[in-house]
Design an enzyme around this catalytic site. Structure first.
Site, PDB file in Angstrom:
ATOM      1  CE  LYS A  16      -0.693  -0.401   4.989  1.00  0.00           C
ATOM      2  NZ  LYS A  16       0.147  -1.612   5.120  1.00  0.00           N
ATOM      3  NE  ARG A  90      -0.945   2.300  11.901  1.00  0.00           N
ATOM      4  CZ  ARG A  90      -0.191   1.459  11.223  1.00  0.00           C
ATOM      5  NH1 ARG A  90      -0.553   0.198  11.131  1.00  0.00           N
ATOM      6  NH2 ARG A  90       0.905   1.866  10.624  1.00  0.00           N
ATOM      7  NE  ARG A 129      10.782  -5.232   5.420  1.00  0.00           N
ATOM      8  CZ  ARG A 129       9.710  -4.555   5.851  1.00  0.00           C
ATOM      9  NH1 ARG A 129       9.048  -3.774   5.015  1.00  0.00           N
ATOM     10  NH2 ARG A 129       9.306  -4.671   7.095  1.00  0.00           N
ATOM     11  NE  ARG A 162      13.301  -3.302   9.528  1.00  0.00           N
ATOM     12  CZ  ARG A 162      12.508  -2.475   8.846  1.00  0.00           C
ATOM     13  NH1 ARG A 162      13.029  -1.484   8.151  1.00  0.00           N
ATOM     14  NH2 ARG A 162      11.208  -2.633   8.849  1.00  0.00           N
ATOM     15  NE  ARG A 173       4.567  -5.302  11.775  1.00  0.00           N
ATOM     16  CZ  ARG A 173       5.255  -5.043  10.665  1.00  0.00           C
ATOM     17  NH1 ARG A 173       6.344  -5.733  10.380  1.00  0.00           N
ATOM     18  NH2 ARG A 173       4.854  -4.110   9.826  1.00  0.00           N
TER      19      ARG A 173
END
Length: 218
Positions: A16, A90, A129, A162, A173
């Site tokens: 997004k 959110r 990532r 990370r 999450r």
């Protein structure tokens, strides 16, 4: 195309943010991302920025009233322009607050687009990532790998994963995301503003679909 107020939401890793940037670069949208706007206020040492900084540095969630104050200031300065809200609101309370803020500027959300992605695909994308320790550039081992494994193309720094890109953290999450987002989906569906795009079809096709939805929205 008349000015638009578009809400983009979806799970982490759905793309997004990339779509919001494309709308900004190609169509001149103002891009509202809570994190970016917070950082700007903190850097400029505004009154709101100093209040936000107290929460951010202590790891606490910034309360909705303060978030909405920041949104209100952003919207007031740009109410006559197209705005894409990236990952905001959110929660249901934030969605209701955004409607109040926009109503004060005699405008409202035209379109709410859910860029959806299956949980397993989110995990696959985010665990791939990698970030450079030196310059911060982000790579994805699946979509945009570095030329040489483990080394940044830009500065030669070491690439690392990370801590928040581990599968366990991502699953946590996602659990929070689903809990918060379900009421949002119903909220915009009840307002007949909700549209959904499959985030797995790729950046360019998602963008074309987004353009089509905006063109059909009157």
């Amino acid at each position: 195309m008349k000015t638009k107020k578009v809400v983009l939401f979806g799970p982490p890793g759905s793309g997004k943010g990339t779509q919001a940037e494309l709308l900004k670069e190609r169509l001149g949208f103002e891009h509202y991302s809570t994190g970016e706007v917070f950082r700007d206020h903190i850097a400029r040492r505004t009154q709101v920025g100093q209040m936000v900084e107290q929460f951010v540095t202590s790891g606490r969630l910034v309360p909705d009233e303060l978030v909405l104050e920041v949104v209100s200031s952003f919207v007031r300065e740009r109410s006559d322009r197209s705005i894409v809200f990236d990952g905001f609101p959110r929660t249901l309370a934030q969605a209701e607050g955004l409607d109040r803020v926009l109503a004060l500027c005699h405008t409202g959300v035209d379109l709410a687009v859910l860029v959806d992605l299956a949980d397993d695909e989110v995990v696959k994308r985010l665990t791939a990532r990698r970030q450079c320790r030196r310059c911060g550039k982000i790579y994805n081992l699946t979509f945009s790998p570095p030329g040489q494994e483990g080394i940044c193309d830009k500065c030669g720094g070491e690439l690392y994963q990370r801590r928040d890109d581990s599968e366990r953290v991502i699953r946590d999450r996602l659990e929070v995301y689903h809990r918060q987002t379900k009421p949002l989906i119903e909220y915009y569906r009840n307002q007949q503003k909700l549209q959904e795009i499959d985030g797995s079809i790729g950046r360019d096709r998602v963008y074309q679909e987004l353009l089509r939805l905006m063109a059909n929205d009157h």
